[in-house]
Design an enzyme around this catalytic site. Sequence first.
Site, mmCIF file in Angstrom:
data_model
loop_
_atom_site.group_PDB
_atom_site.id
_atom_site.type_symbol
_atom_site.label_atom_id
_atom_site.label_comp_id
_atom_site.label_asym_id
_atom_site.label_seq_id
_atom_site.Cartn_x
_atom_site.Cartn_y
_atom_site.Cartn_z
ATOM 1 C CG PHE A 113 -42.490 10.824 -37.332
ATOM 2 C CD1 PHE A 113 -41.814 11.456 -38.637
ATOM 3 C CD2 PHE A 113 -43.151 9.432 -38.667
ATOM 4 C CE1 PHE A 113 -41.393 11.765 -39.791
ATOM 5 C CE2 PHE A 113 -43.006 9.286 -39.513
ATOM 6 C CZ PHE A 113 -41.628 10.176 -40.676
ATOM 7 C CD GLN A 114 -45.933 10.982 -41.542
ATOM 8 O OE1 GLN A 114 -46.238 9.621 -41.008
ATOM 9 N NE2 GLN A 114 -45.463 10.891 -42.663
ATOM 10 C CE LYS A 163 -47.722 0.746 -37.003
ATOM 11 N NZ LYS A 163 -48.654 1.288 -38.010
ATOM 12 C CG MET A 480 -64.184 35.336 -61.079
ATOM 13 S SD MET A 480 -65.086 36.048 -62.104
ATOM 14 C CE MET A 480 -66.306 34.373 -62.510
#
Length: 572
Positions: A113-114, A163, A480
């Site tokens: 996850f993530q 982590k 632009m």
Amino acid sequence: MEMMSGAAMVVRALKDSGVTHVFGYPGGAVLDIYDALYAQDDVKHVLVRHEQAAAHMADGYARSTGKTGTVLVTSGPGATNTITGIATAYMDSIPMVVLSGQVPSMHIGEDAFQETDMVGCSRPIVKHSFLVKRAEDIPKAIAKAYYIANTGRPGPVVVDLPKDLVNVLESHPYEYPSDVTMRSYNPTLKGHSKQIRKTVDTLVNAKRPVLYVGGGAITSEASELITELAEKLNAPVTTTLMGLGAFSSVHEQFVGMLGMHGTLEANKTMHNADCIFALGARFDDRVTNNVEKFCPHATIIHVDIDPASISKTVAVHIPVVGSVDKVVEQVLSQINKKDLAEQKQKLADWWSQINSWRDRKCLSYQKNDDVIKPQQVIEALYKHTNGDAYVSSDVGQHQMFAALYYPFAKPRRWINSGGLGTMGFGLPAAMGVQMANPEAVSVVVTGDGSIQMNIQELSTCLQYNLPVKIISLNNRALGMVRQWQDMIYKGRHSHSYMDSMPDFVKLAEAYGHVGIKVNHPSELDEAMAKCFALKDRLVFMDIAIDQNEHVYPMQIKYGAMDEMRLSKTERT
């Protein structure tokens, strides 16, 4: 030896690296680090509303101070949201350290996850990256990151922190290195003596010299030295978009910015020079136009701390690897021994020719009593800030108008995304400038398209009391893009108009700020005065400008440097 958790190590290492501000956004992989931040007061954290803005804030902080900007984000989408900001810093050689959280070490590669391979994602757009594998290596990795980011040719460095290494329940010995040395990384600072002698001989014998100054001159704090050299040689000076302010734009020897939207006199001077002394510039495509036609009469001397940049796009005759400040010092030490008494007289014909190009007044424009011209806005901005503001910009027509019509007399006052051309850069960059220089006037010149890309940071401005002044040139279009469509696509405006603009005044007020709408030229001066009188408030000036105005001068594609459009109807 002091024992502490990996999270505490991160915060202590930041402090020991001299960091005072971190721009970031919390998430699961970095919550232990955020808890460690909460327990101290030395390193201040600024909570943004989007991670891209964190990178741009750190970037603006770095550009205005010369210090390294710092970003802290979580893993996965938090980290990937910084990619555009990292690329922006990389293209413009801006020192930045991005601390990204990562999933626990044992889950790396499992599509947890993530989880995202941040080191792999960022590899093409960083100077270096670290995936820390042991908690006790955290201080060393962070120290090396700051050393690499802000030495040699500066750039962004990513430090990826799994982590499990920052777990607050585990303690490790903390040892911050007293000195950082890397055997494989040792930037050359001084130029080779033989090349310095060649440089000096070429400069003093030149009949049509020009100093071509880039962002590297600002990075190396070489402005005063370059001014001294230019005055001794009586040579004209031009700068790149990134080099604006490295040589005062109000100095009589300044011929303007060069390149795609450079002044006629700057591009003509470059094209006709017999000696080009390039200082910390890259010879990028927005300067050279067609490289086969680039400055055919010139002996080119190129000074850059990055040897890979020399002769990368344009072959040079005298390469000098070194830091601009050190090399100019070396050149000055030898030039001071020369008799330059007749230098002014020797270059009289050259200056006569340059002044004839100046007389064309390529930046003149036709005012209109019924509609505000964008040039007028920038001139009013210069007047009401006494030319002493930090001016950040987004990217587009407004960027070029600001670069051409706001003379920068000092370095580090012009903050813009030059290499990557990042819309959404301006507001967060101006916020980083304001955070670093709380007593200064920090302005962002933007457009109705660019400002909406990171407009959520108005909330961050309120939280941290950042009185940034937003000057939005509202032409209800992507200016632009529309200009190119006018010039190249016969006016077929494919998806360049924005027909559902918000009420920016009400939007600014909804975020707790002051909004001012300006519709008519007669209102501009009074509105600008009101804006800058509100010193402690963020003010959003929504200024309706002429929708049909183009940026000129403009180089003709595939031509030589001096082949230019001066208006919609006039060419060189």
